[in-house]
Design a protein around this motif. Structure first.
Motif, short mmCIF file in Angstrom:
data_model
loop_
_atom_site.label_atom_id
_atom_site.label_comp_id
_atom_site.label_asym_id
_atom_site.label_seq_id
_atom_site.Cartn_x
_atom_site.Cartn_y
_atom_site.Cartn_z
N UNK A 197 0.81 -1.22 0.00
CA UNK A 197 0.00 0.00 0.00
C UNK A 197 0.84 1.27 0.00
N UNK A 198 2.04 1.18 0.56
CA UNK A 198 2.84 2.38 0.85
C UNK A 198 2.91 3.37 -0.32
N UNK A 199 3.20 2.91 -1.56
CA UNK A 199 3.29 3.89 -2.66
C UNK A 199 1.94 4.50 -3.05
N UNK A 200 0.84 3.90 -2.59
CA UNK A 200 -0.49 4.32 -3.02
C UNK A 200 -1.27 5.07 -1.94
N UNK A 201 -0.70 5.18 -0.76
CA UNK A 201 -1.41 5.84 0.34
C UNK A 201 -1.56 7.33 0.05
N UNK A 202 -2.74 7.83 0.26
CA UNK A 202 -3.02 9.25 0.08
C UNK A 202 -2.27 10.03 1.17
N UNK A 203 -1.33 10.87 0.76
CA UNK A 203 -0.48 11.56 1.74
C UNK A 203 -1.26 12.52 2.63
N UNK A 204 -2.27 13.17 2.03
CA UNK A 204 -3.08 14.09 2.84
C UNK A 204 -3.86 13.31 3.89
N UNK A 205 -4.42 12.16 3.49
CA UNK A 205 -5.17 11.33 4.44
C UNK A 205 -4.25 10.80 5.53
N UNK A 206 -3.01 10.43 5.15
CA UNK A 206 -2.05 9.92 6.13
C UNK A 206 -1.67 11.01 7.13
N UNK A 207 -1.47 12.21 6.64
CA UNK A 207 -1.14 13.32 7.53
C UNK A 207 -2.29 13.63 8.48
N UNK A 208 -3.51 13.59 7.94
CA UNK A 208 -4.68 13.84 8.79
C UNK A 208 -4.82 12.76 9.85
N UNK A 209 -4.55 11.51 9.47
CA UNK A 209 -4.63 10.41 10.43
C UNK A 209 -3.58 10.57 11.53
N UNK A 210 -2.38 10.97 11.14
CA UNK A 210 -1.33 11.19 12.13
C UNK A 210 -1.74 12.29 13.11
N UNK A 211 -2.33 13.36 12.58
CA UNK A 211 -2.77 14.44 13.46
C UNK A 211 -3.84 13.99 14.44
N UNK A 212 -4.78 13.18 13.94
CA UNK A 212 -5.85 12.71 14.82
C UNK A 212 -5.30 11.79 15.90
N UNK A 213 -4.38 10.89 15.53
CA UNK A 213 -3.80 9.98 16.50
C UNK A 213 -2.99 10.75 17.54
N UNK A 214 -2.24 11.73 17.10
CA UNK A 214 -1.44 12.53 18.03
C UNK A 214 -2.33 13.28 19.02
N UNK A 215 -3.46 13.79 18.51
CA UNK A 215 -4.40 14.49 19.39
C UNK A 215 -4.99 13.55 20.42
N UNK A 216 -5.42 12.37 19.96
CA UNK A 216 -5.99 11.38 20.87
C UNK A 216 -4.97 10.93 21.91
N UNK A 217 -3.74 10.80 21.49
CA UNK A 217 -2.68 10.34 22.40
C UNK A 217 -2.46 11.32 23.53
N UNK A 218 -2.71 12.61 23.26
CA UNK A 218 -2.47 13.62 24.28
C UNK A 218 -3.67 13.88 25.16
N UNK A 219 -4.80 13.24 24.85
CA UNK A 219 -6.01 13.49 25.64
C UNK A 219 -6.14 12.52 26.79
N UNK A 220 -7.19 12.76 27.58
CA UNK A 220 -7.51 11.85 28.68
C UNK A 220 -7.93 10.51 28.11
N UNK A 221 -7.62 9.46 28.84
CA UNK A 221 -7.92 8.09 28.40
C UNK A 221 -9.36 7.92 27.97
N UNK A 222 -10.28 8.51 28.66
CA UNK A 222 -11.70 8.28 28.38
C UNK A 222 -12.10 8.77 26.99
#
Length: 337
Positions: A197-222
């Motif tokens: 998949x790596x050469x075909x992954x949408x870079x904008x979608x990947x960046x957005x996913x990284x941002x969402x994961x980073x935000x969730x990682x910094x929030x409260x567990x709940x």
């Protein structure tokens, strides 16, 4: 003769999907650059993915849509690569002529009830073994036994039901061993799919996913525990199912069905997820963004090995929880075959 009629009905479905999409492109409802995905279109038309997939392939041959590096198709001929427009197609108000809507709604096929049956079955198998009686299922949805057999056959292909020695349809039990078996397949399929998949992954979608994961990682567990399956599904869709190998995509989707079912059920039962999942996924995505594909695949393998242990630990808790007092009336709890 029956086979000919069946083929004609299937053809009408994809031709209807073609006409609907073609009309909406011509009218500008679907603008140039809009990302078209099979799932949302199939949901709007209330049909399966297969006719939508075939319709999009025809429209691609006509030059009305084209493939791009991300998932799905972009509206337009592809001569000028537009910026992908990810507006939710459900908000655009597709023009669906009455004759097309009636033709799609009046189909007598397994597609009309499949999702409901899949949900009912998946929601109970972790609690034990259930028998499905064809006549009761047919009466419940007021459909023919032919339709019921189509539904059950597809559930069997996805590993949610089986036939026992007495030719009875049986759902479950989803045991620790079956979960392990599904994760073994995940370990074989998904890291390889990630590499492809790596050469075909949408870079904008990947960046957005990284941002969402980073935000969730910094929030409260709940915040994460409200719906852990949602972010995991987004990760699979963005990073694993971007592979152009459609057979591999299908194998992964089918193998994930029982796993996703149990994760959602565990969440509904109030069992806590593990926030480390977010960190693991964020690390995989970060490696992909850096171009370290092999390392990302290795990290995914590690994530899956940890996930199976987490899931089985939660299933041990379920073992002491009473089974649901009410299930669909066509599902009958059995102690043994």
């Amino acid at each position: 003769m029956a086979e000919n009629r069946k083929g004609q009905n299937a053809q009408r479905r994809y031709e209807i999907a073609e006409d609907v999409l073609r009309t909406n492109i011509a009218e500008g409802v679907l603008p140039v650059g809009l990302v078209l995905l099979e799932g949302p279109i199939a949901e709007i038309l209330q049909t399966s993915r297969a006719p939508v997939q075939r319709a999009l392939q025809t429209l691609e041959a006509e030059g009305l849509v084209h493939r791009f590096k991300g998932r799905g198709y972009l509206v337009g001929p592809g001569s000028d690569e537009p910026e992908p427009n990810r507006t939710d197609i459900k908000t655009l108000g597709l023009i669906i002529p009455q004759h097309a809507d009636e033709a799609l709604q009046n189909r007598a096929s397994w597609e009309r009830i499949y999702n409901i049956v899949e949900r009912d079955v998946a929601g109970c198998v972790v609690f034990g073994q259930y028998r499905i009686i064809e006549t009761e299922l047919a009466d419940h949805f007021n459909v023919s036994r032919t339709v019921v057999r189509d539904v059950l056959t597809r559930l069997r292909e996805r590993g949610l039901v089986r036939k026992n020695a007495s030719s009875h349809w049986i759902a479950g039990p989803l045991t620790a061993q079956t979960v392990k078996d599904h994760f073994v397949l995940r370990g074989i399929l998904e890291p390889q799919a990630l590499i492809a998949s790596a050469p075909h992954i949408d870079r904008a979608a990947l960046t957005a996913l990284f941002g969402r994961l980073s935000t969730l990682e910094g929030r409260h567990t709940l915040d994460f525990l409200k719906d852990p399956s949602d972010i995991q599904t987004l990760f699979i869709d963005t990073c694993v199912l971007a592979t152009p190998n459609e057979k591999l995509q299908e194998l992964i989707r089918n193998n994930l069905l029982p796993v996703t079912a149990i994760e959602r059920l565990l969440g509904l039962l109030g069992l806590p997820g593990d926030p480390i999942i977010i960190t693991e996924l964020r690390m995989i995505v970060e490696l992909l963004m850096r171009g370290a594909t092999a390392a990302a695949a290795s990290m995914l393998q590690t994530h899956l090995e940890a996930s199976v242990n987490r899931t089985i630990a939660q299933m041990k808790i379920v073992a002491i929880i009473p089974s649901p007092s009410a299930t669909a009336d066509y599902l009958t709890r059995v102690i043994e075959e």
